[in-house]
Design a protein around this motif. Structure first.
Motif, mmCIF file in Angstrom:
data_model
loop_
_atom_site.group_PDB
_atom_site.id
_atom_site.type_symbol
_atom_site.label_atom_id
_atom_site.label_comp_id
_atom_site.label_asym_id
_atom_site.label_seq_id
_atom_site.Cartn_x
_atom_site.Cartn_y
_atom_site.Cartn_z
ATOM 1 N N ILE A 112 -3.485 2.246 7.158
ATOM 2 C CA ILE A 112 -2.739 1.173 7.830
ATOM 3 C C ILE A 112 -2.526 1.428 9.313
ATOM 4 O O ILE A 112 -1.902 0.621 9.989
ATOM 5 C CB ILE A 112 -1.393 0.890 7.128
ATOM 6 C CG1 ILE A 112 -0.483 2.105 7.152
ATOM 7 C CG2 ILE A 112 -1.605 0.408 5.725
ATOM 8 C CD1 ILE A 112 0.893 1.829 6.589
ATOM 9 N N HIS A 113 -3.009 2.556 9.830
ATOM 10 C CA HIS A 113 -2.982 2.863 11.256
ATOM 11 C C HIS A 113 -1.567 2.851 11.840
ATOM 12 O O HIS A 113 -1.334 2.290 12.907
ATOM 13 C CB HIS A 113 -3.897 1.920 12.042
ATOM 14 C CG HIS A 113 -5.291 1.910 11.529
ATOM 15 N ND1 HIS A 113 -6.156 2.965 11.700
ATOM 16 C CD2 HIS A 113 -5.969 0.990 10.802
ATOM 17 C CE1 HIS A 113 -7.303 2.690 11.130
ATOM 18 N NE2 HIS A 113 -7.215 1.498 10.568
ATOM 19 N N PHE A 157 3.777 6.002 -5.648
ATOM 20 C CA PHE A 157 4.096 5.890 -7.067
ATOM 21 C C PHE A 157 3.960 7.256 -7.710
ATOM 22 O O PHE A 157 3.023 7.974 -7.412
ATOM 23 C CB PHE A 157 3.142 4.891 -7.749
ATOM 24 C CG PHE A 157 3.453 4.660 -9.194
ATOM 25 C CD1 PHE A 157 4.385 3.725 -9.557
ATOM 26 C CD2 PHE A 157 2.846 5.410 -10.186
ATOM 27 C CE1 PHE A 157 4.687 3.513 -10.879
ATOM 28 C CE2 PHE A 157 3.144 5.211 -11.504
ATOM 29 C CZ PHE A 157 4.065 4.258 -11.859
ATOM 30 N N PRO A 158 4.821 7.725 -8.569
ATOM 31 C CA PRO A 158 5.980 7.129 -9.212
ATOM 32 C C PRO A 158 7.288 7.345 -8.472
ATOM 33 O O PRO A 158 8.343 7.145 -9.044
ATOM 34 C CB PRO A 158 6.007 7.824 -10.566
ATOM 35 C CG PRO A 158 5.534 9.191 -10.273
ATOM 36 C CD PRO A 158 4.487 9.006 -9.195
ATOM 37 N N GLY A 159 7.219 7.773 -7.210
ATOM 38 C CA GLY A 159 8.434 7.923 -6.430
ATOM 39 C C GLY A 159 9.072 6.573 -6.144
ATOM 40 O O GLY A 159 8.423 5.541 -6.195
ATOM 41 N N ASN A 160 10.345 6.616 -5.821
ATOM 42 C CA ASN A 160 11.097 5.394 -5.551
ATOM 43 C C ASN A 160 11.503 5.393 -4.086
ATOM 44 O O ASN A 160 12.197 6.301 -3.630
ATOM 45 C CB ASN A 160 12.331 5.339 -6.460
ATOM 46 C CG ASN A 160 13.089 4.061 -6.319
ATOM 47 O OD1 ASN A 160 12.548 3.042 -5.914
ATOM 48 N ND2 ASN A 160 14.374 4.104 -6.650
ATOM 49 N N ILE A 161 11.074 4.392 -3.339
ATOM 50 C CA ILE A 161 11.440 4.293 -1.932
ATOM 51 C C ILE A 161 12.872 3.782 -1.863
ATOM 52 O O ILE A 161 13.174 2.687 -2.303
ATOM 53 C CB ILE A 161 10.486 3.346 -1.179
ATOM 54 C CG1 ILE A 161 9.064 3.898 -1.213
ATOM 55 C CG2 ILE A 161 10.956 3.147 0.258
ATOM 56 C CD1 ILE A 161 8.023 2.980 -0.642
ATOM 57 N N LEU A 181 -0.798 14.932 2.546
ATOM 58 C CA LEU A 181 -2.006 14.181 2.222
ATOM 59 C C LEU A 181 -1.733 12.677 2.146
ATOM 60 O O LEU A 181 -2.541 11.871 2.591
ATOM 61 C CB LEU A 181 -2.615 14.686 0.915
ATOM 62 C CG LEU A 181 -3.362 16.011 1.028
ATOM 63 C CD1 LEU A 181 -3.581 16.609 -0.344
ATOM 64 C CD2 LEU A 181 -4.673 15.815 1.746
ATOM 65 N N VAL A 182 -0.607 12.299 1.561
ATOM 66 C CA VAL A 182 -0.239 10.885 1.496
ATOM 67 C C VAL A 182 -0.040 10.329 2.904
ATOM 68 O O VAL A 182 -0.521 9.244 3.233
ATOM 69 C CB VAL A 182 1.031 10.680 0.635
ATOM 70 C CG1 VAL A 182 1.598 9.292 0.817
ATOM 71 C CG2 VAL A 182 0.734 10.936 -0.826
ATOM 72 N N THR A 183 0.640 11.095 3.758
ATOM 73 C CA THR A 183 0.862 10.667 5.137
ATOM 74 C C THR A 183 -0.465 10.500 5.875
ATOM 75 O O THR A 183 -0.685 9.512 6.567
ATOM 76 C CB THR A 183 1.748 11.695 5.870
ATOM 77 O OG1 THR A 183 2.972 11.825 5.153
ATOM 78 C CG2 THR A 183 2.039 11.258 7.282
ATOM 79 N N ILE A 241 0.836 -1.203 0.000
ATOM 80 C CA ILE A 241 0.000 0.000 0.000
ATOM 81 C C ILE A 241 0.868 1.248 0.000
ATOM 82 O O ILE A 241 0.612 2.200 -0.744
ATOM 83 C CB ILE A 241 -0.971 -0.012 1.205
ATOM 84 C CG1 ILE A 241 -2.061 -1.052 0.982
ATOM 85 C CG2 ILE A 241 -1.593 1.360 1.423
ATOM 86 C CD1 ILE A 241 -2.957 -1.278 2.181
ATOM 87 N N ILE A 242 1.915 1.251 0.814
ATOM 88 C CA ILE A 242 2.832 2.403 0.856
ATOM 89 C C ILE A 242 3.481 2.595 -0.510
ATOM 90 O O ILE A 242 3.566 3.706 -1.033
ATOM 91 C CB ILE A 242 3.888 2.209 1.963
ATOM 92 C CG1 ILE A 242 3.233 2.300 3.337
ATOM 93 C CG2 ILE A 242 5.012 3.226 1.834
ATOM 94 C CD1 ILE A 242 4.130 1.880 4.486
#
Length: 182
Positions: free
Chosen positions: A172-173, A126-130, A163-165, A120-121
């Protein structure tokens, strides 16, 4: 919060328009019936800034794999079409308790909460790269996840990261902090 049927219909029309724009602009051949099997949508806001919002669309995993070919272009066009609105596309995933995995003899790490949360993360960013992830465990049983994100397409800004955070915390709590790396 949850999206009403009228808002859902409005966004579905916008998604179809953007799909046609992408098809013509980038000359991509993708079957839209495979992609737009939208199960449901959610909207997330930041309390301090109600004008900016994130739309999260949930589609089946098989459809997401096909959608990946045009997802970057789709997100880019959507975010330029509707100002102050960000889009994220997630797949619907199932978490099976280990007990039921053993009963059905489908024991696999891919059904665990940890793996589903990681997927999910990855989908949200996406499209960033972790490029890195640190997990902090505190004595009061709090878990804090710090994610290092490489943004080579310059897709993320502070409001989108907030917003993503917020949406990841709701999904996912877990407490999550995203750090952009250069």
């Amino acid at each position: 919060g949850d999206i009403t049927k009228s808002t859902h219909a409005k966004y579905a029309k916008i998604l179809l328009k953007i799909f046609e724009i992408i098809k013509n602009k980038y000359n991509l051949t993708v079957n839209k019936e495979d992609i737009f099997k939208i199960k449901f949508m959610k909207e997330y806001y930041i309390k301090e800034d109600l004008e900016k919002k994130m739309i999260v669309i949930f589609i089946p995993l098989k459809s997401l794999k096909k959608f990946r070919r045009i997802q970057y272009f789709f997100i880019k066009e959507f975010e330029s079409y509707i100002p102050n609105t960000y889009l994220s596309v997630l797949s619907i995933r199932t978490i099976k308790p280990l007990k039921y995995q053993k009963i059905s003899k489908t024991g696999s790490y891919s059904w665990s909460f940890t793996n589903v949360a990681d997927d999910i993360i990855r989908d949200m960013l996406f499209p960033g790269n972790i490029v890195g992830k640190r997990i902090f465990f505190f004595s009061n049983e709090d878990v804090f996840i710090q994610i290092y994100l490489e943004d080579k397409y310059k897709n993320f800004n502070n409001s989108k990261i907030n917003l993503v955070t917020r949406s990841l915390h709701s999904l996912i709590h877990k407490k999550i902090h995203i750090v952009l790396t250069s």
